[in-house]
Motif scaffolding. Structure first.
Motif, PDB file in Angstrom:
ATOM      1  N   PHE A  13       1.793   6.431   4.370  1.00 26.40           N
ATOM      2  CA  PHE A  13       1.781   5.122   3.719  1.00 26.40           C
ATOM      3  C   PHE A  13       0.704   4.987   2.644  1.00 26.40           C
ATOM      4  O   PHE A  13       0.699   4.006   1.902  1.00 26.40           O
ATOM      5  CB  PHE A  13       1.583   4.024   4.771  1.00 26.40           C
ATOM      6  N   GLU A  14      -0.203   5.945   2.566  1.00 29.43           N
ATOM      7  CA  GLU A  14      -1.353   5.809   1.665  1.00 29.43           C
ATOM      8  C   GLU A  14      -0.935   5.664   0.204  1.00 29.43           C
ATOM      9  O   GLU A  14      -1.405   4.788  -0.510  1.00 29.43           O
ATOM     10  CB  GLU A  14      -2.292   6.999   1.839  1.00 29.43           C
ATOM     11  N   GLY A  15      -0.048   6.536  -0.255  1.00 30.93           N
ATOM     12  CA  GLY A  15       0.379   6.461  -1.646  1.00 30.93           C
ATOM     13  C   GLY A  15       1.174   5.213  -1.961  1.00 30.93           C
ATOM     14  O   GLY A  15       0.976   4.580  -2.997  1.00 30.93           O
ATOM     15  N   VAL A  16       2.055   4.835  -1.058  1.00 31.32           N
ATOM     16  CA  VAL A  16       2.925   3.675  -1.296  1.00 31.32           C
ATOM     17  C   VAL A  16       2.127   2.376  -1.328  1.00 31.32           C
ATOM     18  O   VAL A  16       2.300   1.541  -2.226  1.00 31.32           O
ATOM     19  CB  VAL A  16       4.020   3.598  -0.209  1.00 31.32           C
ATOM     20  N   PHE A  17       1.248   2.194  -0.361  1.00 28.78           N
ATOM     21  CA  PHE A  17       0.471   0.952  -0.293  1.00 28.78           C
ATOM     22  C   PHE A  17      -0.693   0.927  -1.283  1.00 28.78           C
ATOM     23  O   PHE A  17      -1.282  -0.128  -1.514  1.00 28.78           O
ATOM     24  CB  PHE A  17      -0.074   0.750   1.121  1.00 28.78           C
ATOM     25  N   GLY A  18      -1.013   2.069  -1.862  1.00 24.83           N
ATOM     26  CA  GLY A  18      -2.154   2.142  -2.775  1.00 24.83           C
ATOM     27  C   GLY A  18      -1.785   2.140  -4.239  1.00 24.83           C
ATOM     28  O   GLY A  18      -2.626   2.433  -5.092  1.00 24.83           O
ATOM     29  N   GLU A  19      -0.534   1.838  -4.562  1.00 31.11           N
ATOM     30  CA  GLU A  19      -0.090   1.850  -5.954  1.00 31.11           C
ATOM     31  C   GLU A  19       0.706   0.600  -6.299  1.00 31.11           C
ATOM     32  O   GLU A  19       1.206  -0.099  -5.425  1.00 31.11           O
ATOM     33  CB  GLU A  19       0.796   3.084  -6.216  1.00 31.11           C
ATOM     34  N   SER A  20       0.791   0.334  -7.582  1.00 34.69           N
ATOM     35  CA  SER A  20       1.708  -0.647  -8.158  1.00 34.69           C
ATOM     36  C   SER A  20       1.596  -2.036  -7.519  1.00 34.69           C
ATOM     37  O   SER A  20       0.499  -2.506  -7.214  1.00 34.69           O
ATOM     38  CB  SER A  20       3.145  -0.113  -8.047  1.00 34.69           C
TER      39      SER A  20
END
Length: 245
Positions: A13-20
């Motif tokens: 989930f790190e990339g998804v929740f940390g972008e955009s």
């Protein structure tokens, strides 16, 4: 809104929740994410969260203890009941209406499973919702939880830069969204429809509604069966059907 995710693979989930948009939603104070590895609630020396199914059969089944204990841990200091969502291929098919419903909640807990399935007591005595994102099989519930979270968070107040964006998205009105164009007005002979350059907002609104209806008619006619249409929309539909015939 507070969103808790129970997963054996929190790093997914790190990339998804940390972008955009999902990252900006946190920065604006609209949402708080927390991803918990429920293996820490296994209660045995091997941190095992699954076991063979009673009665035999292929695959492993998630045990009830770690899931129940994890949810209790997440809710022990709350004064309200959260929505506890089981990501599951047997669940209700997710759609925009469900996203709008969940966007009105204060606390969501997603349970992401792996292996063959869940102990049935989790379904019967713990969850409030079972959700599927489609009729296909994934390796676990994580990707589905990401999809649902994204669609819900973007509906929260002030998350999107333009408040009309979420309202006019495909499915929010019941119809697919109309075509969009931007500069240049003529690209290699491919021109923007004249009505969009006219400055006549009433005609532009009519064009967009008609195009939205036509796109729905040609691509997702099943959506029209659930809608109350205006007299103008009904006339347009008759026009589309006559052209097809």
């Amino acid at each position: 809104m507070k969103i808790d995710i129970l997963s054996l693979f929190p790093s997914m989930f790190e990339g998804v929740f940390g972008e955009s948009i999902l990252k900006k939603a946190v920065e604006k104070g609209a949402v708080e994410y927390n991803v918990t590895d429920f293996r820490q609630f296994a209660g045995n020396k091997h941190n095992s969260v699954d076991d063979y199914p009673y009665g035999g059969g292929a695959g492993m089944v998630l045990k009830p203890e770690p899931i129940f204990q994890a949810v209790r841990h997440l809710t022990e200091k709350t004064s309200y009941a959260p929505r506890v969502i089981l990501m599951c291929p047997q669940g209700e098919r997710f759609n925009q209406k469900k996203a709008e419903e969940l966007a009105g909640e204060d606390h969501l807990i997603f349970i992401c499973g792996h292996y063959e399935g869940y102990d049935e007591r989790i379904r019967e005595h713990l969850v409030t919702d079972e959700i599927s994102i489609g009729d296909f099989v994934l390796t676990g519930g994580e990707l589905g939880a990401m999809v649902v979270t994204d669609s819900v968070v973007r509906l929260l107040p002030e998350v999107l830069g333009n408040e009309e964006s979420a309202v006019k998205d495909s499915f929010s009105s019941g119809l697919l969204e109309h075509p969009h164009y931007t500069r240049p007005a003529d690209y290699e002979g491919m021109k923007v429809p004249e009505v969009l350059l006219s400055g006549n907002h009433a005609k532009i609104d009519d064009w967009r509604m008609k195009e939205s209806l036509y796109r729905t008619f040609t691509r997702r006619p099943d959506l029209l069966e659930q809608m109350e249409l205006s007299d103008q929309q009904i006339n347009w539909l008759e026009e589309f059907k006559n052209n097809v015939e």
